[in-house]
Write a protein that holds these residues in place. Structure first.
Motif, PDB file in Angstrom:
ATOM      1  N   ASN A 278      -6.387 -28.665  18.321  1.00 28.65           N
ATOM      2  CA  ASN A 278      -6.265 -27.204  18.386  1.00 28.65           C
ATOM      3  C   ASN A 278      -4.840 -26.710  18.577  1.00 28.65           C
ATOM      4  N   VAL A 279      -3.859 -27.483  18.143  1.00 33.03           N
ATOM      5  CA  VAL A 279      -2.461 -27.074  18.218  1.00 33.03           C
ATOM      6  C   VAL A 279      -1.964 -26.862  16.792  1.00 33.03           C
ATOM      7  N   ALA A 280      -1.785 -25.622  16.393  1.00 34.42           N
ATOM      8  CA  ALA A 280      -1.269 -25.343  15.059  1.00 34.42           C
ATOM      9  C   ALA A 280       0.176 -25.809  14.968  1.00 34.42           C
ATOM     10  N   ASN A 281       0.504 -26.467  13.863  1.00 33.61           N
ATOM     11  CA  ASN A 281       1.869 -26.973  13.714  1.00 33.61           C
ATOM     12  C   ASN A 281       2.880 -25.857  13.525  1.00 33.61           C
ATOM     13  N   LEU A 282       2.441 -24.727  13.002  1.00 32.94           N
ATOM     14  CA  LEU A 282       3.357 -23.632  12.715  1.00 32.94           C
ATOM     15  C   LEU A 282       2.615 -22.312  12.846  1.00 32.94           C
ATOM     16  N   GLY A 283       3.283 -21.335  13.391  1.00 33.80           N
ATOM     17  CA  GLY A 283       2.706 -19.996  13.495  1.00 33.80           C
ATOM     18  C   GLY A 283       3.809 -18.966  13.435  1.00 33.80           C
TER      19      GLY A 283
ATOM     20  N   VAL B 153      -1.313 -18.513  10.891  1.00 39.94           N
ATOM     21  CA  VAL B 153      -1.764 -19.574  11.790  1.00 39.94           C
ATOM     22  C   VAL B 153      -1.792 -20.861  10.990  1.00 39.94           C
ATOM     23  N   GLY B 154      -1.003 -21.837  11.413  1.00 36.50           N
ATOM     24  CA  GLY B 154      -0.884 -23.086  10.675  1.00 36.50           C
ATOM     25  C   GLY B 154      -2.063 -24.019  10.875  1.00 36.50           C
ATOM     26  N   LYS B 155      -1.924 -25.218  10.327  1.00 39.49           N
ATOM     27  CA  LYS B 155      -3.012 -26.196  10.365  1.00 39.49           C
ATOM     28  C   LYS B 155      -3.112 -26.853  11.741  1.00 39.49           C
TER      29      LYS B 155
ATOM     30  N   GLN C  43      -8.392 -27.175  10.396  1.00 37.19           N
ATOM     31  CA  GLN C  43      -8.669 -25.739  10.481  1.00 37.19           C
ATOM     32  C   GLN C  43      -7.341 -25.012  10.434  1.00 37.19           C
ATOM     33  N   GLY C  44      -7.414 -23.697  10.336  1.00 35.06           N
ATOM     34  CA  GLY C  44      -6.187 -22.906  10.284  1.00 35.06           C
ATOM     35  C   GLY C  44      -5.663 -22.752   8.870  1.00 35.06           C
TER      36      GLY C  44
ATOM     37  N   TYR D 114       6.975 -23.344  16.313  1.00 29.54           N
ATOM     38  CA  TYR D 114       6.709 -24.643  15.695  1.00 29.54           C
ATOM     39  C   TYR D 114       6.354 -25.629  16.792  1.00 29.54           C
ATOM     40  N   ASN D 115       5.279 -26.385  16.589  1.00 29.20           N
ATOM     41  CA  ASN D 115       4.817 -27.365  17.567  1.00 29.20           C
ATOM     42  C   ASN D 115       4.719 -28.743  16.922  1.00 29.20           C
ATOM     43  N   ASP D 116       5.177 -29.735  17.650  1.00 33.69           N
ATOM     44  CA  ASP D 116       4.996 -31.139  17.256  1.00 33.69           C
ATOM     45  C   ASP D 116       4.354 -31.836  18.443  1.00 33.69           C
ATOM     46  N   SER D 117       3.048 -32.091  18.354  1.00 36.12           N
ATOM     47  CA  SER D 117       2.313 -32.654  19.483  1.00 36.12           C
ATOM     48  C   SER D 117       1.736 -34.013  19.105  1.00 36.12           C
TER      49      SER D 117
END
Length: 815
Positions: free
Chosen positions: A706-711, A737-739, A752-753, A680-683
């Protein structure tokens, strides 16, 4: 002193000879021996250290045989007998204190009275070997490595996956992502360290290596095929202390199999594939190992060709399946081992990729369809040469690696304007790299030790651009201000840029154990970067004073120190707890913005993370890892688009990233492995600069591109024997691959995603022959991997679909 084989059986199982010696001793002497369960490769190394025996292998496949623990006071010969009991191998004495391990001859079976029924039984459980993180450059055991790492052994790759190159790694590593612009032109990102989707002159955020040689710098992923590869390691970043500039997100290290000094052999493979809604494809490869002077000199050669069928239709030009891609290439490695202490490797790589057209589609036109005025072909031409020298003194070794890379990527984009004639924009990026690294390493079995090194790198990037119109001279619209259009298919040069970076570096790292079970590691890297840049083919509208001012800004020197520190404890049995701090950076350079040559500055990341690990994947019944990280990213370099729509580079401001990830691997039986991972990413771009604020709304913070929020990924692996003569292998996976967003601001704000990619494969092996069947994109999903089509039209609903459902049948033959 004898040579320690530095755990290369883990990192490159194809190495034929292990000379693991310590102080000379007679093979008949009884000594205290303690060898953990593992693979025969590591066991031979450990036995050689403890007894002083020289132990070699004639068959590269023997290194992976599982071995039991050996404890007690005994001779080296007795210990070897215990290790090899029931393994199908035996030891032959060579001299007074040496053995060669060979495959035992199996006596012909007596004719059966009646055919025995086929029985399916799981493969017998054997103790797997320890995982060694060789990309740490100190050969650190996984339980004592402070960080997240994915180690993919060659046994996990099928031939179909080897032909897929980087796509195979993307399917297996949840923290790894890509732009999906096409083979040889993708940008790779690890964790959430991603700058943008368009290709400009910035240095990559992910460092890629073939052995000890850097593959890329200011260029996309070369997408080398993974044939005859022993192991791939993905280390999450930053990795600035050991790898320097361009390792903000981490590094990917591919370790090809080394030449076998003792035995002739090789492998051939071929496959045919069929893609739903598209063209058929195929792949072929061959590997040959040739000992030239037994135990001294050997050559290993790999060659391959891959054809990926197209599946995008261009309705405007009336052409089907336009995005066909062809790849051919190979590797050659020459190994010279003059004695037990020296190893000299000379390696060469060449690969060429031809893409007939771009692989994006337009949703408003139809599934897997678009309407373009011109074809948009591209090619990638990659060449590498490397010399590696290693000298061994017991636990001390010296490694020198020197090499040269030339990478040419030529791309084209549809630049046709509304109601204008067909037009094509071309850019050609030629990158050359010369690098040398020399390091002295002390490896200890418990993960302690140190490394001292010095390196020098020089990279030059020449980005040339042109614009071609296929109309008449009288009807030319203005596409790029200042570029005079000739029409009739004649190319008009547009402003390009040359960037040169020279880096001189000193680095070091040391681990020590102040109290039992607590390991502290400190390191640092001091780098001086000399930067220079100049315009190429500047348009007439640029004045000499403008060019001189920009180039003067680019001609500068920067000195940066990158510290690192970590603390780790394994005091709790089978559990590792760690905390780590690391930094990374990228130097600045010149970019073309609105046909002006402008300077962009260096950026820098600092990451603090804490993590835990239990067990070792593939060895233990239950293994798990988890990690929480905070990244502070200052003065972010990003490849964006200028007001004309052309790719350029700018510093967009400061940002921060929170990352949480975890993985669980379960082996409920010796035959079945279940693997699950999530990230999980929060950028956020927390302090956008004026350039970005002009594109945003009310100055609010923006998600980094280009950072998916969840994968996440779920996979299974099943191996069994049929009738005692054939091995059956089944595997499957599903990856989500998340959004994410294409870029910063509303112009590049397309999403995307948000898709699931699936695969299933099966193989049947009998003796030297293997038959395989694989199926990808089982659900025939139309998920959007990348939202960029042509940078001259950023408002159309472009998308890059997953390759439709594809089936492949293959056959492999080893000799």
């Amino acid at each position: 002193m004898g040579r320690r084989a530095d755990l290369l059986f883990v990192t490159a199982p194809a190495i034929a000879i292990v000379l693991a010696t310590a102080t000379p001793a007679s093979g008949a002497d009884r000594q205290d021996i303690s060898i953990a369960p593992g693979r025969l490769g590591e066991a031979a190394i450990a036995l050689g250290r403890q007894t002083g025996a020289s132990i070699g292998m004639s068959d590269q496949s023997l290194a992976g045989i599982r071995t039991p623990p050996v404890q007690g006071r005994m001779s080296a010969e007795a210990a070897l007998k215990q290790l090899l009991k029931g393994s199908g191998a035996k030891a032959q004495r060579i001299g007074g204190n040496g053995w060669r391990i060979v495959r035992a001859r199996i006596a012909p079976a007596r004719p059966a009275v009646a055919p025995a029924p086929i029985q399916i039984a799981p493969i017998a459980e054997q103790a797997p070997a320890e995982i060694i993180v060789t990309a740490s450059k100190r050969d650190t055991p996984l339980p004592r490595y402070a960080g997240m790492v994915e180690a993919l052994d060659a046994g996990l790759f099928t031939t179909a996956e080897a032909s897929g190159g980087t796509a195979t790694l993307l399917a297996r590593v949840a923290s790894l992502s890509s732009t999906h612009a096409g083979a040889g032109r993708n940008k790779l990102f690890i964790r959430a360290i991603a700058d943008s989707g368009v290709a400009g002159p910035t240095q990559a955020t992910t460092g890629q290596y073939l052995g000890d040689m850097r593959l890329n710098y200011a260029a996309p992923d070369p997408d080398l095929k993974l044939y005859d590869v022993g192991r791939v390691e993905v280390l999450e970043g930053p990795q600035g202390t050991l790898y320097g500039a361009g390792s903000l997100g981490g590094i990917i290290r591919v370790m090809p199999n080394a030449p076998n000094l003792a035995e002739y052999g090789g492998q051939m493979s071929a496959g045919l594939s069929a893609t739903q809604h598209g063209d058929p494809g195929g792949d072929i490869s061959a590997t040959l190992n040739l000992p030239i002077v037994a135990e001294k000199l050997a050559l290993r050669v790999v060659g391959y060709g891959v054809r990926d069928g197209g599946y995008i239709d261009d309705v405007n030009r009336g052409k089907d399946d336009v995005n066909r891609t062809g790849t051919y290439g190979g590797r050659a490695a020459l190994r010279f081992a003059p004695d037990a202490d020296w190893t000299i490797d000379l390696n060469g790589v060449y690969q060429h990729i031809d893409g007939d057209d771009a692989q994006y589609a337009t949703r408003s036109v139809g599934r897997l369809e678009r309407a373009s005025a011109v074809a948009q072909p591209y090619y990638s031409d990659y060449m590498l040469a490397n010399l590696r020298i290693e000298k061994q003194w017991d636990s001390l070794r010296f490694v020198s690696s020197t090499g040269y890379v030339r990478n040419i990527l030529a791309e084209s984009y549809d630049a046709t304007q509304p109601d204008g004639p067909p037009a094509l924009f071309r850019q050609r990026n030629k990158v050359t790299i010369f690098s040398t690294e020399n390091r002295l390493v002390r490896d200890l079995d418990n993960g302690l030790g140190w490394i001292l090194g010095a390196s020098y790198l020089q990279s030059t990037s020449d980005l040339n651009r042109s614009l071609t119109s296929f109309g008449t001279a009288a009807m030319q619209p203005v596409i790029i201000p200042g570029v005079a259009m000739f029409g009739r298919g004649m190319a008009a040069p547009a402003t390009g840029v040359r960037n040169m970076v020279k880096e001189a570096t000193l680095f070091g790292e040391a681990s020590f154990e102040p109290v039992k079970g607590l390991i502290a590691t400190f390191g640092g890297r001091l780098t001086n970067s000399r930067l220079s840049g100049e315009a190429l083919d500047p348009v007439a509208a640029l004045s000499d004073s403008e060019l001189a001012r920009a180039e003067a800004q680019a001609d500068r020197s920067e000195t940066i120190f990158l510290p690192s520190a970590s603390i780790l404890t394994d005091a709790i049995p089978d559990v590792t707890l760690y905390a780590r701090f690391q930094q990374g950076f990228r130097p600045g350079g010149l970019a073309v913005d609105d046909q002006r040559v402008r300077r962009f500055q260096n950026d820098r990341v600092s990451t603090v993370e804490i993590g835990a690990r239990k067990g070792v994947p593939g060895r233990d019944v239950f293994a798990a890892s988890a990690n929480i990280a905070y990244t502070d990213w200052r003065n972010i370099q990003a490849d964006v688009t200028d007001r004309i729509g052309l790719p350029t580079t700018a510093n967009i401001g400061d940002g921060r990233i929170y990352t949480v990830e975890g993985r669980i691997v379960v082996r409920p039986t010796p035959a079945i492995t279940l693997d699950g991972s999530v990230i999980y990413n929060d950028s956020r771009l927390t302090q956008p600069n004026d350039f970005v604020r002009a594109l945003s709304y009310d100055g609010r913070s923006l998600t980094l591109p280009n950072v998916a929020n969840l994968g996440g990924r779920l996979a299974f692996d099943y191996r069994t024997q049929i009738g005692g003569e054939m091995d059956l292998h089944l595997s499957g996976s599903a990856r989500y691959v998340g959004k994410s967003r294409l870029g910063v601001g509303p112009i590049l704000g397309q999403t995307q995603g948000d898709y699931v990619d699936t695969s299933l494969s099966a193989s049947l092996t009998r003796g030297p022959v293997q038959y395989s069947l694989s199926l990808t994109n089982l659900m025939d999903s139309d998920g959007n991997r990348f939202s960029l089509g042509t940078p001259f039209d950023l408002r159309t609903d472009y998308y890059t679909p997953l390759r439709p459902r594809t089936v492949r049948f293959g056959i492999d033959f080893a000799f």
